[in-house]
Motif scaffolding. Structure first.
Motif, PDB file in Angstrom:
ATOM      1  N   GLU A   1       0.828   3.911   1.733  1.00 15.71           N
ATOM      2  CA  GLU A   1       1.240   4.375   3.057  1.00 15.71           C
ATOM      3  C   GLU A   1       2.353   3.518   3.646  1.00 15.71           C
ATOM      4  O   GLU A   1       3.190   4.003   4.414  1.00 15.71           O
ATOM      5  CB  GLU A   1       0.050   4.473   4.027  1.00 15.71           C
ATOM      6  N   SER A   2       2.395   2.237   3.273  1.00 15.85           N
ATOM      7  CA  SER A   2       3.480   1.377   3.731  1.00 15.85           C
ATOM      8  C   SER A   2       4.793   1.761   3.060  1.00 15.85           C
ATOM      9  O   SER A   2       5.839   1.826   3.716  1.00 15.85           O
ATOM     10  CB  SER A   2       3.159  -0.088   3.445  1.00 15.85           C
TER      11      SER A   2
ATOM     12  N   ARG B   1       0.842  -1.200   0.000  1.00 18.91           N
ATOM     13  CA  ARG B   1       0.000   0.000   0.000  1.00 18.91           C
ATOM     14  C   ARG B   1       0.877   1.250   0.000  1.00 18.91           C
ATOM     15  O   ARG B   1       1.976   1.230   0.542  1.00 18.91           O
ATOM     16  CB  ARG B   1      -0.921  -0.016   1.211  1.00 18.91           C
TER      17      ARG B   1
ATOM     18  N   ALA C   1       5.439   4.676   1.860  1.00 17.93           N
ATOM     19  CA  ALA C   1       5.777   5.998   2.407  1.00 17.93           C
ATOM     20  C   ALA C   1       6.466   5.852   3.762  1.00 17.93           C
ATOM     21  O   ALA C   1       7.388   6.625   4.083  1.00 17.93           O
ATOM     22  CB  ALA C   1       4.525   6.858   2.527  1.00 17.93           C
ATOM     23  N   ALA C   2       6.047   4.889   4.561  1.00 19.11           N
ATOM     24  CA  ALA C   2       6.677   4.663   5.861  1.00 19.11           C
ATOM     25  C   ALA C   2       8.133   4.234   5.689  1.00 19.11           C
ATOM     26  O   ALA C   2       9.010   4.660   6.454  1.00 19.11           O
ATOM     27  CB  ALA C   2       5.898   3.624   6.662  1.00 19.11           C
TER      28      ALA C   2
END
Length: 102
Positions: free
Chosen positions: A45-46, A43, A48-49
């Protein structure tokens, strides 16, 4: 990392955690579509982390609070593996009980 551990422990409180050591760092070709295709469930957001963690590491390399990978990899593996294992084990022993409510 505590957020990842918290999610894993919430799903399976009795999970047996293991520590995997690598003698060197590995590139993550996050801009390569072919490489990304191996992770269809990744995903944004993953990803991005991961980028956020990389940026934080770069800041720490710059301020000297974290040794850069080249410096760490210059130390023979046999001279650093047990220290890494002890550090990782100490981290897990201090964090996991707080996440598991133990």
């Amino acid at each position: 990392m505590p957020d990842i551990l918290a999610a894993v422990i919430a799903r399976n409180p009795a999970i047996a955690l293991s520590i995997e050591l690598h003698p060197r760092t590995y590139d993550l070709p996050i801009y390569d579509r072919k490489w990304l295709a191996y992770f269809p469930g990744l995903r944004p957001e993953s990803l991005a982390a991961v980028v956020r963690l990389a940026a934080l590491a770069e800041k720490r390399y710059a301020d000297g609070s974290l040794a850069p990978p080249e410096a760490v990899e210059a130390i023979p593996w046999a001279n650093r593996d047990l220290d890494w294992l002890a550090s990782s084990l100490g981290y897990l022993r201090s964090v996991v009980p707080t996440l598991a409510g133990i």
